[in-house]
Design a protein around this motif. Sequence first.
Motif, mmCIF file in Angstrom:
data_model
loop_
_atom_site.group_PDB
_atom_site.id
_atom_site.type_symbol
_atom_site.label_atom_id
_atom_site.label_comp_id
_atom_site.label_asym_id
_atom_site.label_seq_id
_atom_site.Cartn_x
_atom_site.Cartn_y
_atom_site.Cartn_z
ATOM 1 N N VAL A 273 0.836 -1.204 0.000
ATOM 2 C CA VAL A 273 0.000 0.000 0.000
ATOM 3 C C VAL A 273 0.869 1.250 0.000
ATOM 4 C CG1 VAL A 273 -1.793 1.264 1.234
ATOM 5 C CG2 VAL A 273 -1.872 -1.218 1.157
ATOM 6 N N VAL A 274 1.995 1.220 0.708
ATOM 7 C CA VAL A 274 2.916 2.354 0.713
ATOM 8 C C VAL A 274 3.434 2.628 -0.694
ATOM 9 C CG1 VAL A 274 5.203 3.113 1.439
ATOM 10 C CG2 VAL A 274 3.621 2.171 3.112
ATOM 11 N N ILE A 275 3.798 1.582 -1.416
ATOM 12 C CA ILE A 275 4.313 1.755 -2.775
ATOM 13 C C ILE A 275 3.251 2.348 -3.696
ATOM 14 C CG2 ILE A 275 5.138 0.524 -4.810
ATOM 15 C CD1 ILE A 275 6.553 -1.425 -2.927
ATOM 16 N N VAL A 276 2.027 1.785 -3.618
ATOM 17 C CA VAL A 276 0.943 2.286 -4.475
ATOM 18 C C VAL A 276 0.595 3.726 -4.106
ATOM 19 C CG1 VAL A 276 -1.469 1.988 -5.139
ATOM 20 C CG2 VAL A 276 -0.001 -0.013 -4.870
ATOM 21 N N GLY A 277 0.445 3.993 -2.799
ATOM 22 C CA GLY A 277 0.086 5.334 -2.363
ATOM 23 C C GLY A 277 1.146 6.363 -2.710
ATOM 24 N N ASP A 278 2.415 6.021 -2.448
ATOM 25 C CA ASP A 278 3.494 6.964 -2.771
ATOM 26 C C ASP A 278 3.620 7.191 -4.270
ATOM 27 O OD1 ASP A 278 3.966 7.173 -0.120
ATOM 28 O OD2 ASP A 278 5.888 6.109 -0.099
ATOM 29 N N SER A 279 3.323 6.160 -5.055
ATOM 30 C CA SER A 279 3.379 6.312 -6.520
ATOM 31 C C SER A 279 2.340 7.320 -6.998
ATOM 32 C CB SER A 279 3.161 4.960 -7.203
ATOM 33 O OG SER A 279 4.165 4.036 -6.840
ATOM 34 N N ILE A 280 1.138 7.236 -6.417
ATOM 35 C CA ILE A 280 0.083 8.181 -6.794
ATOM 36 C C ILE A 280 0.421 9.581 -6.299
ATOM 37 C CG2 ILE A 280 -2.351 8.779 -6.470
ATOM 38 C CD1 ILE A 280 -2.965 5.808 -6.314
ATOM 39 N N MET A 281 0.947 9.682 -5.076
ATOM 40 C CA MET A 281 1.271 10.990 -4.510
ATOM 41 C C MET A 281 2.443 11.653 -5.225
ATOM 42 S SD MET A 281 0.837 10.088 -0.437
ATOM 43 C CE MET A 281 1.306 11.722 0.109
ATOM 44 N N SER A 282 3.303 10.841 -5.847
ATOM 45 C CA SER A 282 4.459 11.415 -6.545
ATOM 46 C C SER A 282 4.083 12.070 -7.860
ATOM 47 C CB SER A 282 5.507 10.328 -6.799
ATOM 48 O OG SER A 282 5.017 9.351 -7.717
ATOM 49 N N LEU A 283 2.897 11.742 -8.383
ATOM 50 C CA LEU A 283 2.453 12.332 -9.644
ATOM 51 C C LEU A 283 2.004 13.774 -9.425
ATOM 52 C CD1 LEU A 283 0.316 9.336 -10.977
ATOM 53 C CD2 LEU A 283 2.579 10.022 -11.785
ATOM 54 N N PRO A 284 2.229 14.645 -10.385
ATOM 55 C CA PRO A 284 1.670 16.010 -10.282
ATOM 56 C C PRO A 284 0.154 15.934 -10.388
ATOM 57 C CG PRO A 284 2.707 15.669 -12.426
ATOM 58 C CD PRO A 284 3.034 14.462 -11.612
ATOM 59 N N ARG A 285 -0.516 16.136 -9.263
ATOM 60 C CA ARG A 285 -1.939 15.801 -9.189
ATOM 61 C C ARG A 285 -2.792 16.582 -10.175
ATOM 62 N NH1 ARG A 285 -6.006 15.963 -3.921
ATOM 63 N NH2 ARG A 285 -7.556 14.511 -4.794
#
Length: 464
Positions: A273-285
């Motif tokens: 979940v950390v990997i998935v969440g951080d991947s989404i958060m790393s994108l320019p929203r």
Amino acid sequence: MSADRDADASLVERVKENPGPALGWLAGALILFALEAGAVVHFVTGLFGPGVELPTLLTRDLIPNGGYQTASGGWEKTFLGLAPAYAWALRVVLIYAYAFLWLVWLWRGYVVFRENYRHADWTPRDDMVDRLRGHRWGQFGAVVVFAFVVMAMFAPALGPTTVEKNISNPYSHYIEHYNDEGQLENITVGTANLGSRSQGTPERNVGPMQYDKFGRWHPFGTLPSGKDMFTFMAAGARISLFIGLISIGASGLIAAAFALLTAYYKGLVDLAVVIVGDSIMSLPRLLFVMLLSVVLGGTWIAEIYSGALVLALIFAGTGWPFLWRSVRGPAMQVSEQEWIDAAKSFGQRPTVTMRKHMAPYILGYLLVYASMSLGGVIIAVAGLSFLGLGINPPTPEWGRAVDIGQSYVTTSSWHISFIPGVMIVLVVTAFNALGDGIRDAIDPQSGSGEGEGSEAAAATGGGA
């Protein structure tokens, strides 16, 4: 009172033992709902097409404000012959009074539950409610949020006119007025709008709290197209609230589920979940939301409520990691408690342990961060509309009004951008203030950074 109640009895069983107070409250709630049930039916059916029209108490048909002024100065076809401004104001006051009565009745329902059906005479929730009632900043937020929610829910009745007549299809509807020759003339709303445009000069401007030359009342003035701005803003509030509630609700469910799973199982589940969440958060929203809105714009789901549903789902899909990070710390903290180990040792199912013993602990934190995030969603939707994305025109949205009026800020038509801009700031500030009030009510030491409050804040911050 509470000593006589069976501590193991469910709420339904307790109501069956003493149905009187519950039935009395329910009867009052049904009466209040029946007064405006037609509005609920119209909104739900309007999500998928033309809404079904049913009679309600607080409608413009009952209190009309769209008449015309006679040569003698009187008014025809308005409520009791009142001037449109007074007829409209009366309807607004009655609508807000009705909404406030609902608020009082809901509070009455809580009191009935507390006095007649709750196991204990006192719970920590009572202290939370008392602290929130004494929190002035939170009360300011609650008042503004209440006004905003009522504007959104009762938008069709609050406006001086309707979106269909004035914005969506103005050339299919007609109004009456006395022309310069003193003759009663029947013209289309679209034609009247052309003569009521606010385009920056004193000769072409209908400002706030003014009538146009056709006798129509405009509380917020008109747009450059001549369309009524209050009607536009009220309908835009409904769009913003719909997107905000759906996106935050979905984000909150996803965040809570992942927080409980990662706190209970830890290890690989937490890492995934950390990997998935951080991947989404790393994108320019913003760019990601813009890309998804364009990609999904041609799908069938984008046609529901003028694209509001697909936009809400996009915000939910990109926003849940932020909420999850906020409640992950408290979830980890409660998972280390002795009662969780005891539940595991007794063989209790994980889903039962998470639902009964862990979820109530993180609910308060989730509520705080969700209320604060809701304002961010509203301002993000306004930003997308300002850029020409998001909600499909001509559906009203606050950001589009700011965009339309930006070239008139220094002119006589300053109201076109100023009013929606101020309302966006006010509503976003109110949601943040309400979140602050809820946070301080749940944890009175959160502001001082002392004791248990600082530990909870550190746990939350560690997961943010």
